[in-house]
Design a protein around this motif. Structure first.
Motif, PDB file in Angstrom:
ATOM      1  N   PHE A   5       0.865  -1.186   0.000  1.00  0.00           N
ATOM      2  CA  PHE A   5       0.000   0.000   0.000  1.00  0.00           C
ATOM      3  C   PHE A   5       0.895   1.227   0.000  1.00  0.00           C
ATOM      4  O   PHE A   5       1.612   1.492   0.963  1.00  0.00           O
ATOM      5  CB  PHE A   5      -0.905   0.020   1.240  1.00  0.00           C
ATOM      6  N   ALA A  16      -7.225  10.292   7.747  1.00  0.00           N
ATOM      7  CA  ALA A  16      -6.236   9.834   6.758  1.00  0.00           C
ATOM      8  C   ALA A  16      -5.812   8.397   7.064  1.00  0.00           C
ATOM      9  O   ALA A  16      -5.718   7.556   6.165  1.00  0.00           O
ATOM     10  CB  ALA A  16      -5.026  10.763   6.758  1.00  0.00           C
ATOM     11  N   ILE A  17      -5.569   8.127   8.329  1.00  0.00           N
ATOM     12  CA  ILE A  17      -5.134   6.789   8.730  1.00  0.00           C
ATOM     13  C   ILE A  17      -6.263   5.780   8.468  1.00  0.00           C
ATOM     14  O   ILE A  17      -6.027   4.685   7.942  1.00  0.00           O
ATOM     15  CB  ILE A  17      -4.707   6.797  10.212  1.00  0.00           C
ATOM     16  N   ARG A  37      -5.279  13.473  12.199  1.00  0.00           N
ATOM     17  CA  ARG A  37      -4.937  12.552  11.103  1.00  0.00           C
ATOM     18  C   ARG A  37      -5.766  11.278  11.078  1.00  0.00           C
ATOM     19  O   ARG A  37      -5.510  10.389  10.251  1.00  0.00           O
ATOM     20  CB  ARG A  37      -3.452  12.189  11.153  1.00  0.00           C
ATOM     21  N   GLU A  86      -4.095  13.733  -0.232  1.00  0.00           N
ATOM     22  CA  GLU A  86      -4.286  15.175  -0.323  1.00  0.00           C
ATOM     23  C   GLU A  86      -3.052  15.936   0.127  1.00  0.00           C
ATOM     24  O   GLU A  86      -2.901  17.105  -0.175  1.00  0.00           O
ATOM     25  CB  GLU A  86      -5.500  15.613   0.497  1.00  0.00           C
ATOM     26  N   GLY A  89       0.009   8.792   6.591  1.00  0.00           N
ATOM     27  CA  GLY A  89      -1.048   8.359   7.522  1.00  0.00           C
ATOM     28  C   GLY A  89      -1.783   7.152   6.981  1.00  0.00           C
ATOM     29  O   GLY A  89      -1.979   6.150   7.683  1.00  0.00           O
ATOM     30  N   ALA A  90      -2.191   7.229   5.722  1.00  0.00           N
ATOM     31  CA  ALA A  90      -2.897   6.099   5.114  1.00  0.00           C
ATOM     32  C   ALA A  90      -1.981   4.873   5.052  1.00  0.00           C
ATOM     33  O   ALA A  90      -2.426   3.741   5.267  1.00  0.00           O
ATOM     34  CB  ALA A  90      -3.389   6.470   3.718  1.00  0.00           C
ATOM     35  N   ALA A  91      -0.698   5.109   4.763  1.00  0.00           N
ATOM     36  CA  ALA A  91       0.245   3.979   4.706  1.00  0.00           C
ATOM     37  C   ALA A  91       0.357   3.314   6.075  1.00  0.00           C
ATOM     38  O   ALA A  91       0.388   2.083   6.181  1.00  0.00           O
ATOM     39  CB  ALA A  91       1.620   4.458   4.222  1.00  0.00           C
ATOM     40  N   THR A 142      -8.463   5.968   6.222  1.00  0.00           N
ATOM     41  CA  THR A 142      -8.538   5.746   4.775  1.00  0.00           C
ATOM     42  C   THR A 142      -7.648   4.569   4.374  1.00  0.00           C
ATOM     43  O   THR A 142      -8.025   3.732   3.547  1.00  0.00           O
ATOM     44  CB  THR A 142      -8.123   7.022   4.012  1.00  0.00           C
ATOM     45  N   GLY A 143      -6.472   4.503   4.995  1.00  0.00           N
ATOM     46  CA  GLY A 143      -5.565   3.385   4.708  1.00  0.00           C
ATOM     47  C   GLY A 143      -6.137   2.068   5.196  1.00  0.00           C
ATOM     48  O   GLY A 143      -6.085   1.056   4.491  1.00  0.00           O
ATOM     49  N   ILE A 194       1.144  14.362   4.673  1.00  0.00           N
ATOM     50  CA  ILE A 194       0.764  13.786   5.962  1.00  0.00           C
ATOM     51  C   ILE A 194      -0.249  12.664   5.748  1.00  0.00           C
ATOM     52  O   ILE A 194      -0.151  11.593   6.347  1.00  0.00           O
ATOM     53  CB  ILE A 194       0.187  14.887   6.876  1.00  0.00           C
ATOM     54  N   ALA A 195      -1.227  12.921   4.899  1.00  0.00           N
ATOM     55  CA  ALA A 195      -2.232  11.890   4.630  1.00  0.00           C
ATOM     56  C   ALA A 195      -1.588  10.698   3.930  1.00  0.00           C
ATOM     57  O   ALA A 195      -2.003   9.551   4.140  1.00  0.00           O
ATOM     58  CB  ALA A 195      -3.361  12.461   3.782  1.00  0.00           C
ATOM     59  N   GLY A 212      -1.950   3.368   8.394  1.00  0.00           N
ATOM     60  CA  GLY A 212      -3.228   2.677   8.605  1.00  0.00           C
ATOM     61  C   GLY A 212      -3.226   1.320   7.912  1.00  0.00           C
ATOM     62  O   GLY A 212      -3.689   0.314   8.468  1.00  0.00           O
ATOM     63  N   ALA A 213      -2.677   1.292   6.695  1.00  0.00           N
ATOM     64  CA  ALA A 213      -2.605   0.033   5.954  1.00  0.00           C
ATOM     65  C   ALA A 213      -1.684  -0.951   6.666  1.00  0.00           C
ATOM     66  O   ALA A 213      -1.958  -2.154   6.711  1.00  0.00           O
ATOM     67  CB  ALA A 213      -2.129   0.285   4.525  1.00  0.00           C
TER      68      ALA A 213
END
Lengths: 628, 372
Positions: free
Chosen positions: A257, B108-109, B105, A287, A294-296, B111-112, A290-291, A298-299
């Motif tokens: 991811f 954003a987190i 955040r 976006e 952040g998403a990484a 979303t992952g 940071i996002a 979360g993944a």
């Protein structure tokens, strides 16, 4: 029959307007040389502006290629041949061309107006100022227009094929194969047959012009370089990085991811990974920086291989999330393709000045392993190792590359993927402790005694529900804790875990061959990252003068290899060349209490090997007569 | 098959949660069902809850733990992500997977998490400072992408954890420690903001109304895509009484504008008040039903594709000290979600073949040469 000169190496620089297709021309010549079997090294150099005003100095884009019949380490300091498509390209590059060098220009572009645009009072092609060079002023535009006149293109489109005319001419001049470029053009312009045919025709016309003209009395041959047997391709750093990340994710059985925000010079990794979704790759264009991270993260929490790619200004923004990854002890890969700073700096120019940022640029004690690739192809194994460490130690890992590595290319002995061992993510599957009542429980911070890594339990695993976050955790249980002794223990344990990675790092090997009398060098050159090429090339040059010099190169910047201290203490002088103001030197002095001679260059370009070699010779000579 | 897949063979069996109410939980499609019935205790962690006495967060936590078992999904397939602030301690108290992250955040987190895992129900716990100030950018982007997450925005119109500074939802002129002469900036209306980002599910509820809170949260979970639920939540320490007008039984009838899909918008003691729409401007206003007649009242439609209707309704909220606000589901429309589409792309690409040979072929590239 023309005379053929055999050379062992040549450096060609293609220079023109940003829109002239110089990067493409250079890429093609590189591919043809690589396929021919030469060793190659390249240096693309372009402005950040997409289309700076035509014919101006800021708009000049260039591509330098070094090809040889032996293993070369750098794209070369100075070109032997300068292809300058206009007066601006000539003016911007002429100072780098040694006297006697070859200049090939498009005379059609040397109009009064174009000369005035870049401040030439008179035409350098005729005023004698280039008398010390071998100048071939050719009407490239006119000959191209003539060659493609039957394709019904606008004058503008027809003129744009002149880079292919020049490429054809150089292909002939250096005895390169032509098939690669023709098939490349056929594919690239498959949907625009007239453009395709015009470019192929211009390319062939350039080649034919070389054969028939009397202008060039001599052609040149550079024989293939001896290389270990196997299948090769050429590869850039960003491509090798993307391939390394995909391969690592497959070897770990974890979908990749990527959370990323476009930034020069890292965007090509995002582009490349986006093409390979079939291998389970998800790319999330966020976006902001940071996002992206952040998403990484979360993944990663969800059990994927979280990756974020950026450059220095993006690392600044990601710092807080890297800290969260340190606290939550989750695997995460942060790729920093460094560029010249501070602030926006020079986005398309290279530098190594983010080392201290990735080492220390976070609040609190937040240690992170740092690996640096030393060349374009080296990004592949570096990515593999980074992923392996991130998973084994449940930690964010930083990969440092830079603009020079990212865009530069070299031959790559393609690895057999079957020979790469799998990476076991070792997800927690069951409870790992019992509570006071003897009931099985899951403790998310109960560590592996060997690695100090905590278990990675991913959502969906029954019975292992747990909560983690940025607040300090109690040892073992992971509950929120403000206990002083617990905090001290956790800070020290997190540091000890990262320090312990040293057990996975091979000892550093120094290249220091003894001379005929069995003596070894007194001077050691120590580098990291993309200075590898210039350092090795400079050391070779120094050795050719009969001087002794040792060199070694760090991939592991945190932690350092176990034997680094002993190495540093066994030389009289340590020289550390860096494209910053001495960041590694600072770390080495602090950790090992040894004197370090910092060699700093921050020009936005790779360190010059000839300058480095000269300076190293001076350092060696200075030590002569002193007691070892 | 990836390591993740191996852990979740049940993914082969598409699921949709039974709930006994006939409600369809599209938002939970793909999340495996619990084999045995769960209860409130199963969603209670061993951590002591540490909010201030009287904090509205307790009521939201209780409502959440109350309805989660009804969803029928496995608790281990639930992830709660929070940011920073009082309410963001929420995940510690629920026995699911939880990530208490950093300020702003969480969306954003999340979303992952949501994009990586179709088999996980994802909740975001955030506050007015966390979501609308430091995390404003991530909030609008998660909404525009329509990632399948349920966002609980605890709005107490104050910064609690940092001890009482004004927030981006505080009314102008708010006297706080950081604004002794009164705050100067216009507050956000979170509902208007979310609708501006074209969020597909937008609702407002109240911490103290357990029944309404539960029904709105369940509808938010049922929605596939980003669901934003603004929860008016009282901070008894730093902003006590901010929502008294709508909580006090003596005034609430005239203060709450109830939104029920398909119903005329009518409220007040004996239903004497109603909402009408100006045909010229599209704006809503509150009128005496007796003056305009019942037929003139606007009928709420939460399923309109165009968010303008819902946006205009959201403007009936007082920007200053709160005396009146619409409560209920402003918008609930179906749209593709980012995470579903992203997974579809990966699956489509994978169908072209992705074995080791394909990987080796990709790495080999087009132009190779062999050295013997």
């Amino acid at each position: 029959m023309k005379h053929v000169n055999t050379l062992d190496r040549v450096v060609i620089r293609f220079a023109g307007d940003s829109g002239d297709g110089m990067q493409l021309t250079g890429d093609r010549f590189t591919s043809d040389s690589a396929v021919f079997g030469n060793d190659i090294s390249t240096l693309p150099n372009f402005p950040a502006e997409i289309r700076a005003p035509a014919g101006t100095l800021p708009g000049v884009s260039s591509f330098q290629l070094h090809f040889a019949n032996y293993d070369i380490m750098t794209p070369g300091d100075r070109p032997d041949v300068l292809v300058a498509m206009n007066p601006a390209a000539l003016k911007a590059n002429i100072d780098d061309l040694p006297r006697g060098g070859v200049i090939i220009t498009d005379s059609a572009d040397f109009t009064k107006r174009n000369l005035a645009k870049v401040g030439y009072d008179s035409d350098p092609l005729t005023d004698g100022s280039l008398d010390d060079y071998q100048v071939h002023a050719l009407d490239l535009t006119g000959m191209t227009l003539g060659a493609v006149k039957d394709f019904g293109l606008t004058r503008k489109d027809a003129t744009r094929a002149k880079n292919m005319f020049a490429l054809g001419l150089l292909t002939w001049l250096y005895h390169r194969p032509t098939d690669g470029t023709i098939s490349f053009l056929t594919t690239k312009f498959a949907s625009k047959p007239e453009i395709r045919d015009a470019n192929i025709t211009a390319f062939k016309a350039g080649y034919a012009f070389g054969e028939t003209t009397e202008v060039f009395a001599v052609t040149y041959e550079v024989a293939p370089a001896p290389m270990p047997p196997g299948k090769y391709r050429q590869i850039s750093g960003n491509l090798a990085l993307a391939y390394g990340l995909i391969t690592a994710s497959r070897k770990a059985g974890l979908p990749l991811f990527l959370g990323a925000y476009p930034i020069t010079p890292a965007s090509d990794v995002l582009h490349e990974l986006s093409k390979h979704k079939r291998f389970g790759v998800t790319t999330f264009q966020a976006e902001d920086e940071i996002a992206g991270i952040g998403a990484a993260l979360g993944a990663s929490f969800a059990g994927h291989l979280g990756v974020t790619t950026t450059s220095g200004p993006g690392v600044v923004l990601k710092s807080e999330t890297i800290g969260l990854a340190v606290a939550t002890e989750l695997p995460l890969i942060i790729c920093d393709i460094q560029r010249a700073g501070p602030s926006t700096g020079m986005p398309t120019k290279t530098e190594q000045a983010d080392l201290l940022q990735v080492m220390f640029g976070r609040n609190g004690e937040a240690p992170v392993p740092v690996l640096a690739a030393q060349s374009p192809a080296d990004c592949f194994p570096t990515a593999l190792e980074a992923v392996q460490l991130a998973i084994k130690y449940r930690t964010p890992v930083v990969i440092l590359s830079d603009g020079y590595i990212a865009n530069g290319a070299e031959p790559w002995l393609i690895p057999d993927l079957n020979a790469i061992p799998p990476i076991d993510p070792e997800f927690a599957q069951a409870s790992n402790a019992t509570d006071k009542a003897g009931e099985p429980v899951f403790m998310p911070y109960l560590r592996d005694p060997q690695t100090l890594a905590r278990p990675w339990a991913i959502p969906g695993t029954a019975g292992l529900q747990h909560r983690i976050g940025g607040i300090e955790k109690a040892r073992d249980t992971g509950a929120v804790s403000y206990d002083p002794a617990n905090h001290e223990e956790m800070v020290r344990t997190r540091q000890a875990k990262i320090n312990g990675i040293v057990q996975d790092i091979p000892d550093l090997i120094v290249d220091d061959p003894a001379d005929a009398d069995g003596r070894h060098a007194r001077v050691l050159v120590l580098g990291w990252g993309s200075t590898y090429g210039p350092i090795v090339a400079a050391a070779r040059r120094v050795r050719k003068t009969g001087r002794l010099i040792a060199y070694t190169h760090l991939r592991h910047l945190n932690p350092f290899p176990a034997n680094l201290g002993d190495i540093l203490r066994s030389y009289d002088r340590i020289i550390v060349p860096e494209m910053n103001l001495g960041q590694l030197a600072l770390l080495l002095r602090a950790k090992y209490l040894v004197d370090i001679h910092s060699y700093s260059r921050v020009r936005g370009l790779p360190i010059s090997l000839s300058e480095l070699a000269r300076d190293l010779e001076a350092e060696i000579d200075q030590l002569k007569g002193t007691n070892p | 098959m990836t390591a993740v897949d191996q852990l979740h063979p049940e993914l082969d069996h598409p699921t949709s949660a039974p709930n006994g109410t006939g409600q369809s939980y599209r938002g939970l499609a793909g999340v495996p069902l619990s084999l045995e019935p769960l209860n409130r205790k199963d969603f209670t962690s061993d951590q002591e809850v540490r909010w201030c006495p009287g904090c509205g967060d307790y009521a939201v936590l209780a409502a959440f733990q109350g309805f989660m078992p009804e969803l029928g999904i496995k608790r281990e397939n639930t992830v709660i992500v929070s940011g920073i602030g009082c309410s963001s301690r929420f995940p510690y108290y629920v026995d699911t997977y939880g990530l208490h992250s950093i300020h702003g955040r969480a969306t954003a987190i999340a979303t992952g998490v949501a994009t990586a895992r179709e088999d996980v129900a994802v909740f975001v716990i955030t506050g007015d400072g966390d979501a609308l100030s430091i995390g404003g950018n991530h909030l609008i982007h998660v909404l525009r992408r329509n990632v399948n997450v349920t966002i609980l925005l605890f709005n107490n119109r104050i910064y609690g954890l940092t001890k009482g500074q004004y927030s981006p939802t505080s009314e102008i002129g708010k006297i706080t420690k950081s604004t002794p002469m009164g705050s100067l900036d216009n507050p956000f209306n979170p509902i208007s903001l979310a609708l501006g980002a074209e969020a597909t599910f937008v609702a407002r509820t109240i911490d103290s109304d357990r029944k309404h809170l539960t029904s709105v949260l369940k509808a938010a979970v049922a929605h596939r895509g980003s669901s934003l639920v603004e929860i008016y939540q009282n901070c008894p320490i730093f902003n006590d009484g901010a929502f008294d007008a709508i909580k006090d039984p003596a005034t609430s009838a005239d203060a709450i504008i109830p939104l029920t899909h398909g119903e005329p918008i009518r409220f007040g003691v004996d239903g004497h008040l109603g909402v009408v729409r100006d045909q010229q401007t599209g704006a809503f206003s509150v009128v005496e039903v007796g003056e305009v007649g019942e037929d003139a009242l606007a009928v709420h439609d939460a399923h309109l594709a165009d968010p303008s209707f819902a946006f205009a309704l959201s403007r009936l909220t007082d920007a200053g000290v709160l005396h009146r606000a619409p409560i209920g589901i402003f918008r609930d429309v179906e749209a593709s979600t980012y995470d579903d589409l992203a997974r579809d792309q990966v699956a489509l690409a994978a169908s072209l073949g992705n074995d080791e040979d394909a990987l080796q072929t990709m790495i080999n590239g087009g132009d190779t040469w062999t050295v013997h």
